[in-house]
Structures are given as structure tokens and as C-alpha cells.
Design an enzyme around this catalytic site. Structure first.
Site, PDB file in Angstrom:
ATOM      1  N   SER A 288      -1.091   9.354  -9.597  1.00  0.00           N
ATOM      2  CA  SER A 288      -0.273   9.662  -8.201  1.00  0.00           C
ATOM      3  C   SER A 288      -1.305   7.987  -7.827  1.00  0.00           C
ATOM      4  O   SER A 288      -2.438   7.658  -8.643  1.00  0.00           O
ATOM      5  CB  SER A 288      -0.940  10.579  -7.505  1.00  0.00           C
ATOM      6  N   ASP A 289      -0.766   7.073  -7.089  1.00  0.00           N
ATOM      7  CA  ASP A 289      -1.372   6.199  -7.034  1.00  0.00           C
ATOM      8  C   ASP A 289      -3.007   6.622  -6.486  1.00  0.00           C
ATOM      9  O   ASP A 289      -3.186   7.972  -5.507  1.00  0.00           O
ATOM     10  CB  ASP A 289      -0.819   5.148  -5.778  1.00  0.00           C
ATOM     11  N   TRP A 290      -3.868   6.193  -5.855  1.00  0.00           N
ATOM     12  CA  TRP A 290      -5.064   5.849  -4.966  1.00  0.00           C
ATOM     13  C   TRP A 290      -5.013   6.676  -4.098  1.00  0.00           C
ATOM     14  O   TRP A 290      -4.489   6.752  -3.320  1.00  0.00           O
ATOM     15  CB  TRP A 290      -6.015   5.059  -5.200  1.00  0.00           C
ATOM     16  N   GLY A 291      -5.511   7.976  -3.886  1.00  0.00           N
ATOM     17  CA  GLY A 291      -5.471   8.416  -2.704  1.00  0.00           C
ATOM     18  C   GLY A 291      -3.682   8.866  -2.130  1.00  0.00           C
ATOM     19  O   GLY A 291      -3.991   9.225  -1.232  1.00  0.00           O
ATOM     20  N   SER A 292      -3.079   8.466  -3.362  1.00  0.00           N
ATOM     21  CA  SER A 292      -1.728   9.371  -2.190  1.00  0.00           C
ATOM     22  C   SER A 292      -1.323  10.640  -2.164  1.00  0.00           C
ATOM     23  O   SER A 292       0.090   9.685  -1.080  1.00  0.00           O
ATOM     24  CB  SER A 292      -0.519   8.247  -3.421  1.00  0.00           C
TER      25      SER A 292
END
Ligand code: BGC
Length: 757
Positions: A288-292
């Protein structure tokens, strides 16, 4: 004996897999089967959990200061990967915890944003893309992998392959520009550079194709904003570089922050399952992207954190970067029957596969060699690779009266502008591991040529206050006190080199701009200097296309030098003095006016494309600006001149099994030896959906001596003409086409042909 050693011994004994995809290595798959038999559900979920290191934050942190729980989780085998842990010493520490203290000792994969170099910075990716030189781009990525792997890293979150048409978006600096074909070639070059021939070699690292998908189309160019694209744009423009990445065997994908059809990419099973893992049969894993994951709550798509974890896992996000949601909720979600064990197994298998391919099970410390770290980081060899890349990334935008190249002797040169002596901005916005102020400045580069006298003045400041990576850049718009001194110095000089543009942190993630002019007081400075000396060479440093109409009208020579990395000033000096004849071409359109954006060369044919006459206003245009760009995609000059002539097609009728050869003469009619990127475009005149007015389909770099002519040829087949049609398949459709050849998307030569069954 540690259990992980035991596993290696037992792997073949336990092997029972019928995992039969031909692409996969059966031995590795069997090893994975055996290992997974030993894993508890918690340990499986642990592989899907990625933690940031203990510093170097590249996004908002959900829970600060919980380093001790991270250590605990490492020991429990609840962490599969870490990012932003750098340096052999630190990587060894975290690796040691999992290998020696966790039950199964499954090694971590260590990720980092190695975007354009590690310690030695290459040009920003948009700049590299302007080289159109795949060998050099590949070498630059290989250099980055060599350095990063020497510090313990084995996975980069690059390349960003998002196509973008919007110069306001700060992350255009990280991509390959606006064109899906060029973007696809560059994606392949970067991936093969990072991953090399052998992923298990100690100097290669796994790459990531990001951000899947549509992130480059955020509305109004504002980062993290809504994305709304139709099927044709998704398939014909956004997907091709991702498909090329798979062709290049990219080991991982990263999803994106945006929604697609209202569904966040992280929870989007159409993207991650239907397209990526089924239609494209992708076997790597998706981070996932950061914190997505957690952000799906803010999107209003998930009602709470737990249901965000559920959606993400079910949609095919295999690893959670910094949301802490899988580690908290996934086991319960499986126990409650909301996420199937099969889905968990699939994700874990993908993650373990990459770890095996990297050779981490053979030696978890293989990237932890202090001696190699010392020898490789910032080496002269790597600087030479970065310099080669930097020279080739420069684009000559204007050169009236052959003001360039500069004479090497007997001149008085004023070097003016806030970026002239700047050693920081050229490093660009993604230089996490570079030392601050370590780039060669333009002044330093020019000083190495001893024959001329240099006089330097800043004129204006670019930023007020601190230059910290994570903060907004405060552009100084008030202090004019330096302008008068700069004007004084510029008077009576033979040439003025003005170095203007954006601060290195003005582009990149979270750095969208609503204005594309030269920031701050730089335009005022430029005009004030011009008033006393018109012999100006404007060197631009920027992470995106800028609107520089006034400069284009008035300044005789303009050099686009982007942010060229560690060796920036040396590359610029070599170009200004003619020791490298510029060969770069723009990978992104330069608009005249921010109101034209998104502006790109491969727009679809419209119903009212041209002025109907009689002062009628009913056609696609602005009442206060022309439609055309300032500098078009593919544009870039050389110190020499090239002419295109004698276009020939071996046939005007191509069959679906045949080949069409397009040839033409390219001549160097100028005084210097030079290289030209010759470009082939096509137009599909009538199809089941409206098609672009021009599409890049091939290009070649041709070197010519003065007076030399070469016959150049391209081959077109039915594959060249394929697109994602109204039938929702990739196909070519019979009918009439145009073919164009030239040194930019404006093109010089044209002909027609027909595709028959
Ligand atoms: C970016 C990614 C990056 C990640 C890790 C995110 O904010 O969108 O491209 O790889 O942070 O640093």
C-alpha cells in the site's frame, strides 16, 4: 539450531505444491509451500506488515514514539518489511532481531525511496526522461541500486510510472512525463537497471511500479486529490507503463492514494485483483502507499479502521505500509470469516517469493557488508555515471545567434541568480540519503573553466527561513535589495548567465503549484538585468514545466537544466562551453499559461478542432490565449542543425501480418557533431473510439558529424497500431493512418497508409 535454518533443511521434505504457473520457479514455490505450512496465522499477517524505521519519515505517522512496540513486533515475527532503515549497521540490527529472535527467522525485506540515486544523486526522473536514452537511464538506476544495496537496502519504491499531463502536480518530477510510450520504455529501463540480470546478486534490488493507478491525474494537479478518468484513458494512457513494468519483471507494485470510480486504489479490487493479478497474471506483491489503508476512512469509503483493513486485504493490497491496520485487525478479520485464509496465503506467498528471489533466505545479511558500503557510496565511478546522465538530461530550448556554446577564453561573465551558487536545490526533492549542499553548483562548474573571468551576484533570495524536507517552502517575495547589485554586475559583461527556477523542495510529493511562473522575484530580476545587458543565457532549474513566455520572447539562449543531482554544475558547464552538445528532448509539454493545463500533445480529436472563419467562436479554443504550447513534447535543440527529408514508405498498404518500413534521411547541416532523437508518430484517423491526433510509437537516437546524412528507418506492424478499443480488448482496427516523422511532436514529415485485414 535456529528454526529458520531448520526450514531450509526441511524445505524439500515438506514440498507438495501443485502451484503450476509456468513463469514461476517450481523449486522456490515448493520452498514457500513448506515454509507456509510452519507459519501461524499471526506470522502470516506479520509478513503483510511493514513498519517505518525510527526516523526519516516520508509521510504522516499514525502513532508516534512506539519504537519499543516495533521491536517487540519484530521479535514476534509480526513484521515482514521495514522502510527507511538505512546503513549497514542499522539494517543488520533489525535483521538480526527477526532472524535470531523470531520463531521462524524469516528475513525482512528493507525498502527505501531510491528514486534518483542514493548518496550520489542522478538527475530527477523527469530530467533523466528528457535524455530519451534508455541505456544511460538504465545505468543510472543500476548505480542507484549498487549504492543502496551496499547500505543494506534491497527494495526501492521506484520507478514512479504515473503518466501526468499536469505541470501543477509536484510529482511530475518523479515520473517520465506525459507520454505512455516513452513512459513505458523508461519504466523498463529503470526496472532492469535496479533489478539487473540476477536479483539475488548483492548489488541489485527489487523495484516497485507505482502508484497503481491514476495518481498522476489528480484533479487540478493538487496532490492526493480526486481522480476521475474514463476507461479509455485508464487503459490507453495510464496502464501501458505498468504493463511494461510487468514485462520487465518488476517485483512489486505500490497502490495509490487516489480513488478510481470513487473507490480508493487501496481498496480497489478491480485494479488490484481483476486487472493486475488476473488479467495481467502478476505474481509479485502489492504494497500500500504510506498510510493509504487508514486513509480509506477519511475518503468515506471505510466506516472504520478495521473495515479499511478488510477492504484492503480483500481487494488485493498485500502489504500495509504504515497504517498499522493489518497487524491490528487482520487475524480477527480472518477469525470472523471476513477475509479468507486463501487471500492471506496468496499475499504471503507473493511476499515470500520476492524474499526468496532476492536471496534473503540464503543469506539475510547479504546486503550488510561494511567494506562494500564504504567503497561504493558516493564513489568517483558513481559520480561519473551521474554526470553522464546529467549532461544527457539537459534540453536546449533556445539559442538565438548561436550565443551558445560560450567561448572558453577572454570573456567577462556575470553569473546571477539565487540558484547560481546553490548546492542544495540541484539535488531535487527525493534525495533522502544525499548529504545536504553536496551538489556541484553552476558557479563551481563554471570555475573549472579557467579562461574567463566570473562575477557572481545572487540578486534575490529564493526562500525565506528553513529548508527542511518536510515543510512548505516559503518563497521570498519582498526583498529587492540585491537586485541593484546584480544589475550593476551585469553591466558591460560579455555574457550574463542567469540561473533561475524552483527551489529543490518546490516540486515533489505534496508540492503542487497553482502558478507555473518563475517563483518569487526572479522574473523581476531577469527583466532588470535584461534592461542593462541583453546577452543572457538563462539556465533553468526546476522540477516541472514552467511558463516562461517573457523569457522565450526576449532572452536569446535558454537551457533547461532541471535538477541534475550531485554533478549538476559540471554538466551545465560542459553544455554551456560546448564540451557536451545538448541532445535532450522535453518529456512534457511546456504551456504558455497555467490556464491551458492539462496541456499535452496526444489529445483526442475533437468535433470542432479548427477556426471556422467569419469570427465565429464555436470551436475549441480560448478567447485570451492560443491553444499551442510554448515548447511542445519532444522538443529540444542542438548546437548543430538537423534536417529531415525524403520520407519513404515501402508500402501504403499494411496487412495484419505484414510490416511497413518507414525511412527518411536525416542530415546534420550545422557546424557541430551532434545527436538527434528522431521520433515516429502515428494517427489513427477513424476508429471505434476517438483517437489521439498524434501518438509517439518509436524513437531512435542518431549521431551525425557535420555534413553527414544517414538514412533512418522504423518498422510499423499491427502491434504498433493496437489500442484498447470499444470492444474492451487490445486490438488494431483496419483503416487509414497517418505517419509522422520529426525531431519533436510538431514533426517535419508525413505520409499515409492503410491497415487491411
Ligand atoms: C509516497 C510513495 C513513497 C512512500 C514511502 C508515500 O508518501 O507516495 O511514493 O514510496 O511514501 O516513502
Amino acid at each position: 539450531m535456529k528454526i529458520y535454518i531448520l526450514i531450509t533443511f526441511c524445505l524439500f521434505v515438506f514440498s507438495h505444491s501443485n502451484y503450476a504457473q509456468t513463469k514461476l520457479d517450481v523449486v522456490v514455490e515448493n520452498k514457500i509451500d513448506s515454509l507456509m505450512e510452519l507459519m501461524t496465522l499471526e506470522e502470516k499477517v506479520g509478513q503483510m506488515n511493514q513498519y517505518n524505521g525510527f526516523w526519516n519519515v516520508t509521510g504522516p505517522v499514525p502513532e508516534k514514539g512506539d519504537a519499543s512496540s516495533k521491536f517487540e513486533h519484530l521479535k514476534n515475527g509480526w513484521v515482514g518489511s521495514m522502510l527507511n532503515v538505512t546503513g549497514v549497521e542499522e539494517v543488520r540490527k533489525v535483521q538480526k532481531i527477526v532472524v535470531e529472535e523470531s520463531r521462524l527467522g524469516i528475513p525482512l525485506i528493507i525498502g527505501y525511496d531510491v528514486i534518483h540515486g542514493y548518496r550520489t544523486q542522478s538527475p530527477i526522473p523527469l530530467a533523466e526522461s528528457a535524455s530519451w536514452d534508455m541505456d544511460v537511464i538504465k545505468a543510472s538506476a543500476a548505480m542507484a541500486a549498487d549504492e543502496a544495496s551496499a547500505t543494506g537496502i534491497n527494495w526501492t519504491f521506484a520507478p514512479m510510472v504515473d503518466i501526468s499531463r499536469d505541470a501543477r502536480w509536484g510529482r511530475v518530477m518523479e515520473g517520465a512525463g506525459e507520454d505512455p510510450y516513452l513512459g513505458s520504455q523508461i519504466a523498463k529501463a529503470r526496472i532492469t537497471g535496479f533489478q539487473g540480470e540476477d536479483l539475488s546478486a548483492p548489488n541489485t534490488i527489487a523495484a516497485t511500479a507505482k502508484h497503481f493507478a491514476g495518481y498522476g491525474f489528480s484533479e487540478a494537479g493538487r496532490d492526493y486529490n480526486t481522480v476521475d478518468v474514463g476507461t479509455s484513458t485508464l487503459y490507453n494512457t495510464i496502464f501501458p507503463p505498468f504493463m511494461a513494468a510487468i514485462e520487465a519483471d518488476v517485483k512489486t507494485f505500490m497502490n495509490s492514494f487516489n480513488v478510481l470510480n470513487g473507490i480508493p486504489a487501496t481498496g480497489n479490487s478491480f485494479l488490484q485483483r481483476d486487472v493486475l493479478k488476473e488479467e495481467w497474471d502478476y505474481q509479485g506483491f502489492v504494497v500500500s502507499d504510506w498510510g493509504s489503508m487508514a486513509e480509506m476512512v477519511a475518503h468515506g469509503y471505510s466506516k472504520d479502521a478495521k473495515s479499511a483493513a478488510e477492504s484492503a486485504a480483500n481487494a488485493g493490497s498485500d502489504m500495509d505500509m504504515e497504517s498499522y491496520l493489518y497487524v491490528k485487525h487482520l487475524k480477527n478479520l480472518v477469525d470472523e470469516g471476513k477475509v479468507s485464509v486463501d487471500k492471506i496465503d496468496d499475499a504471503v506467498r507473493r511476499i515470500l517469493r520476492v524474499k526468496y528471489e532476492l536471496g534473503l533466505f540464503d543469506d539475510p545479511y547479504k546486503y550488510c557488508n561494511e567494506e562494500r558500503e564504504k567503497a561504493v557510496i558516493g564513489s568517483d565511478k558513481n559520480k561519473a555515471i551521474a554526470l553522464d546522465m546529467a549532461e544527457k538530461s539537459i534540453v536546449l530550448l533556445k539559442n538565438e545567434n548561436q550565443l551558445l556554446p560560450l567561448k572558453k577564453k577572454g570573456m567577462n561573465i556575470a553569473v546571477i541568480g539565487p540558484l547560481a551558487a546553490d548546492k542544495n536545490s540541484p539535488l531535487g526533492g527525493w534525495r533522502l540519503a544525499a548529504e545536504d549542499n553536496s551538489a556541484v553548483s553552476v558557479m563551481e562548474g563554471l570555475k573549472k573553466y579557467k579562461g574567463n573571468k566570473l562575477y557572481h551576484e545572487k540578486g534575490v533570495e529564493l526562500v525565506k527561513g528553513k529548508e527542511a524536507f518536510v515543510f512548505e517552502i516559503d518563497i521570498n517575495t519582498t526583498d529587492r535589495t540585491g537586485i541593484a547589485e546584480a544589475v550593476e554586475v551585469a553591466k558591460n559583461k560579455d555574457v550574463v548567465v542567469m540561473v533561475l527556477g524552483e527551489h529543490g523542495f518546490q516540486s515533489g510529493e505534496g508540492r503542487s503549484r497553482a502558478n507555473l511562473d518563475l517563483p518569487g522575484l526572479q522574473q523581476e530580476l531577469l527583466e532588470a538585468v535584461y534592461a542593462v545587458n541583453k546577452n543572457i543565457v538563462l539556465v533553468l532549474m526546476n522540477g516541472r514545466p514552467l511558463t516562461i513566455n517573457w523569457a522565450d520572447e526576449n532572452i536569446p539562449a535558454i537551457v533547461e537544466a532541471w535538477q541534475l543531482g550531485s554533478t549538476s554544475g559540471d554538466a551545465i558547464a560542459k553544455v554551456l562551453y560546448g564540451d557536451y552538445n545538448p541532445s535532450g528532448k522535453l518529456p512534457m509539454t511546456f504551456p504558455r499559461n497555467v490556464g491551458q493545463v492539462p496541456l499535452y500533445y496526444n489529445y483526442l480529436s475533437t468535433g470542432r478542432p479548427t477556426y471556422p472563419g467569419d469570427d465565429l467562436v464555436f470551436w475549441t479554443h480560448y478567447t485570451d490565449e492560443v491553444n499551442t504550447p510554448l515548447y511542445e513534447f519532444g522538443y529540444g535543440l542542438s548546437y548543430t542543425e538537423f534536417t529531415y527529408d525524403n520520407l519513404k514508405l515501402n508500402t501504403n498498404s499494411l496487412s495484419k501480418t505484414g510490416e511497413l518500413k518507414v525511412s527518411f534521411d536525416l542530415s546534420n547541416t550545422g557546424k557541430y557533431e551532434g545527436k538527434e532523437v528522431v521520433q515516429l508518430y502515428i494517427q489513427d484517423l477513424f476508429a471505434s473510439i476517438a483517437r489521439p491526433v498524434k501518438e509517439l510509437k518509436d524513437f531512435k537516437m542518431v549521431s551525425l558529424k557535420p555534413g553527414e546524412t544517414k538514412n533512418v528507418s522504423f518498422t510499423i506492424t499491427t502491434k504498433t497500431l493496437e489500442f484498447y478499443s470499444a470492444n474492451n480488448i487490445w486490438e488494431s482496427e483496419t483503416g487509414d493512418f497517418k505517419v509522422f516523422i520529426g525531431g519533436s511532436s510538431t514533426t517535419q514529415l508525413a505520409s499515409d497508409f492503410t491497415l487491411n485485414d
